[in-house]
Design an enzyme around this catalytic site. Structure first.
Site, PDB file in Angstrom:
ATOM      1  N   ASN A 159      66.970 -28.381 -17.091  1.00  0.00           N
ATOM      2  CA  ASN A 159      68.259 -28.982 -17.428  1.00  0.00           C
ATOM      3  C   ASN A 159      68.101 -30.436 -17.849  1.00  0.00           C
ATOM      4  OD1 ASN A 159      71.277 -28.751 -17.418  1.00  0.00           O
ATOM      5  ND2 ASN A 159      71.044 -30.420 -15.930  1.00  0.00           N
ATOM      6  N   ARG A 176      44.806 -47.239 -32.332  1.00  0.00           N
ATOM      7  CA  ARG A 176      44.038 -48.478 -32.354  1.00  0.00           C
ATOM      8  C   ARG A 176      43.208 -48.698 -33.616  1.00  0.00           C
ATOM      9  NH1 ARG A 176      42.548 -47.642 -26.071  1.00  0.00           N
ATOM     10  NH2 ARG A 176      43.206 -45.548 -26.710  1.00  0.00           N
ATOM     11  N   LEU A 201      57.284 -38.708 -26.054  1.00  0.00           N
ATOM     12  CA  LEU A 201      57.675 -39.007 -24.672  1.00  0.00           C
ATOM     13  C   LEU A 201      57.027 -38.072 -23.659  1.00  0.00           C
ATOM     14  CD1 LEU A 201      61.487 -39.801 -25.056  1.00  0.00           C
ATOM     15  CD2 LEU A 201      59.521 -41.353 -25.169  1.00  0.00           C
ATOM     16  N   LYS A 202      56.467 -36.976 -24.117  1.00  0.00           N
ATOM     17  CA  LYS A 202      55.791 -36.024 -23.224  1.00  0.00           C
ATOM     18  C   LYS A 202      56.693 -35.663 -22.032  1.00  0.00           C
ATOM     19  CE  LYS A 202      51.156 -37.664 -24.455  1.00  0.00           C
ATOM     20  NZ  LYS A 202      51.530 -38.857 -25.247  1.00  0.00           N
TER      21      LYS A 202
END
Length: 227
Positions: free
Chosen positions: A69, A208, A62-63
């Site tokens: 927080n 890919r 998800l980077k």
């Protein structure tokens, strides 16, 4: 580590229903399955749970890059979904990386993304990071490891420098790998799987070249045979 265990197959599909036949085919031939932004945005934690049912650790890519927080809470939720690895952007700073590690807990390895493999020196200069990509990658890698990250994501071009900078402990995960003769696509800094492993990669992420292969399982076996 066996060669096949070094391969992480990216589930780059719009839905898990579309990804599942591919995932089932390659799971016996690889070490990890990666759920990225496209699939997670469509299906959320259900995509992680679905991939985990296939018997391989799930790399949730998800980077994350937000205030500490918020990232801590997101990392806690990612851990609850069953992810084994989670990415954050090292550029979010040391406190953000520490927050991600706290939120993820001991069962999830937090990986810090340094510089995206789609960026070359000109693109980095345009966003204010002048100089060779390697310098930025090494600086961010050191920051993240000191802050507690369990691994680093970097291109194959910088993996040797990162290994020298952070030592043998952190897991080095390398996207931007393409078998010899494969199209680069939107990747700017690429190498073959064997080149990446020789340079020090622990895990290579392959998207890919597996997804678009006529026989993804055979393609995964061919990559493993070359490592």
């Amino acid at each position: 580590m066996k060669p096949s265990e070094r391969i992480c197959a990216a589930l780059d599909f719009p839905t898990f229903a579309a990804a599942e036949p591919f995932a089932r085919a390659v799971a016996p031939e690889v070490g990890l399955l990666k759920v990225g932004l496209e699939l997670f945005a469509a299906e959320g934690p259900a995509a992680v749970r679905g991939a985990a049912r296939l018997g391989r650790p799930v790399f949730l890519d998800l980077k994350l890059h937000d205030i500490p927080n918020t990232v801590e809470g997101a990392a806690r939720s990612a851990a609850a979904s069953g992810a084994a690895l989670l990415t954050v952007h090292a550029a979010g700073g040391a406190e953000m990386v520490r927050a991600a590690v706290r939120g993820a807990g001991p069962g999830v390895r937090v990986l810090a993304v340094t510089v995206l493999t789609s960026l070359d020196a000109a693109a980095l200069d345009a966003v204010g990071l002048a100089g060779p990509p390697e310098a930025a990658v090494v600086r961010l890698a050191r920051l993240a490891v000191v802050a507690g990250a369990g691994g680093i994501v970097c291109s194959p071009h910088e993996v040797a420098a990162v290994r020298a900078a952070v030592g043998p402990g952190p897991l080095l995960v390398v996207p931007g790998v393409r078998p010899a003769g494969a199209a680069k696509g939107d990747q700017a800094r690429v190498a073959t799987p064997a080149e990446a492993v020789r340079a020090g990669a622990d895990v290579i992420v392959v998207g890919r070249p597996l997804r678009d292969a006529p026989d993804p399982a055979a393609a995964a076996r061919a990559i493993a045979a070359g490592l």
